[in-house]
Design a protein around this motif. Structure first.
Motif, PDB file in Angstrom:
ATOM      1  N   THR A  66       0.841  -1.198   0.000  1.00 22.85           N
ATOM      2  CA  THR A  66       0.000   0.000   0.000  1.00 22.85           C
ATOM      3  C   THR A  66       0.877   1.248   0.000  1.00 22.85           C
ATOM      4  OG1 THR A  66      -1.669  -1.223   1.254  1.00 22.85           O
ATOM      5  CG2 THR A  66      -1.882   1.168   1.207  1.00 22.85           C
ATOM      6  N   ALA A 100      -6.073  -3.982   4.495  1.00 19.73           N
ATOM      7  CA  ALA A 100      -6.787  -3.869   3.216  1.00 19.73           C
ATOM      8  C   ALA A 100      -7.001  -5.282   2.700  1.00 19.73           C
ATOM      9  CB  ALA A 100      -5.985  -3.057   2.214  1.00 19.73           C
ATOM     10  N   ILE A 106      -8.788   0.791  -3.087  1.00 14.99           N
ATOM     11  CA  ILE A 106      -8.257   1.868  -2.249  1.00 14.99           C
ATOM     12  C   ILE A 106      -8.230   3.172  -3.025  1.00 14.99           C
ATOM     13  CG2 ILE A 106      -6.827   0.360  -0.800  1.00 14.99           C
ATOM     14  CD1 ILE A 106      -4.377   1.439  -2.482  1.00 14.99           C
ATOM     15  N   GLU A 131      -7.739   5.040   2.098  1.00 14.05           N
ATOM     16  CA  GLU A 131      -8.933   4.363   2.589  1.00 14.05           C
ATOM     17  C   GLU A 131      -9.273   3.183   1.676  1.00 14.05           C
ATOM     18  OE1 GLU A 131     -12.624   6.580   2.279  1.00 14.05           O
ATOM     19  OE2 GLU A 131     -11.864   7.649   0.538  1.00 14.05           O
ATOM     20  N   THR A 132     -10.080   2.282   2.198  1.00 12.89           N
ATOM     21  CA  THR A 132     -10.542   1.140   1.418  1.00 12.89           C
ATOM     22  C   THR A 132     -12.061   1.151   1.352  1.00 12.89           C
ATOM     23  OG1 THR A 132     -10.554  -1.280   1.240  1.00 12.89           O
ATOM     24  CG2 THR A 132     -10.505  -0.380   3.447  1.00 12.89           C
TER      25      THR A 132
END
Length: 155
Positions: A66, A100, A106, A131-132
Motif C-alpha cells: 500500500t 486492506a 483503495i 482508505e478502502t
C-alpha cells in the motif's frame, strides 16, 4: 488533478487539501507479485485457503505494498509544473491502522501539509490517508517528504 505551478506554487499551497485519487483494486496476483519481489511470502498475504480461516476471512495486502502505491496515487491527485524534478526524501511517520483485504479498492486523500525552501528547491510534506471500500478505518496514514528542484539550478 491539481496543477501546482513551480516552487513558489508549492510554498503558496502549504496547508491545503489537494484532493483524492481514483479507486484502485488490489487483486491477489498483484499481492503475489509484490511478495515475490520483496520475498515476503507470509501466508496471510499469499495463501487464500489458509487466510480464509483467519480473523480477516481472507488474504490481506502487505502494508508496504500500500505504501509503495503512494507515488502512483499522488500522481492522480496533483502534478508540479515548471520544476526540474522531484525526489523522494523519505518518510516522517507511517501507520497501517486497518488491513486492506485483497480484492478491495483503495484511494488516497492528499494534503500538502508543509513546504519550505531547501537548497535549490522546496521540500514538501505530504499527508496521505489511504482508505478502502471494505471498511471505515484507513489502511495507511503516511507523512512523506519530497524535494522539488528548480529548473535553473538543474541546468
Amino acid at each position: 488533478m491539481v496543477v501546482v505551478s513551480g516552487l513558489q506554487g508549492l510554498l503558496d499551497r502549504a496547508g491545503q487539501d489537494l484532493g483524492a485519487s481514483g479507486w484502485h483494486e488490489l487483486p491477489q496476483h498483484d499481492v503475489d507479485a509484490f511478495a515475490d519481489v520483496t520475498r515476503d511470502h507470509q501466508w496471510i498475504h499469499v495463501d487464500p485457503a489458509r487466510a480464509a480461516a483467519s480473523p480477516f476471512g481472507g488474504t490481506i495486502v502487505h502494508g508496504y505494498f500500500t505504501l509503495a502505491l503512494l507515488p502512483m496515487l499522488h500522481a492522480e491527485v496533483f502534478t508540479v509544473a515548471d520544476v526540474a524534478h522531484g525526489l523522494n526524501y523519505g518518510l516522517d511517520r507511517v501507520r497501517f491502522p486497518a488491513p486492506a483485504p485483497v480484492g478491495s479498492k483503495i484511494r488516497a486523500h492528499v494534503t500538502l501539509a508543509s513546504a519550505k525552501e531547501a537548497g535549490h528547491g522546496v521540500q514538501v510534506k505530504l499527508e496521505t490517508t489511504v482508505e478502502t471500500d471494505a471498511g471505515s478505518k484507513p489502511v495507511c496514514v503516511a507523512e512523506s517528504l519530497v524535494r522539488y528542484y528548480d529548473k535553473k539550478a538543474a541546468s
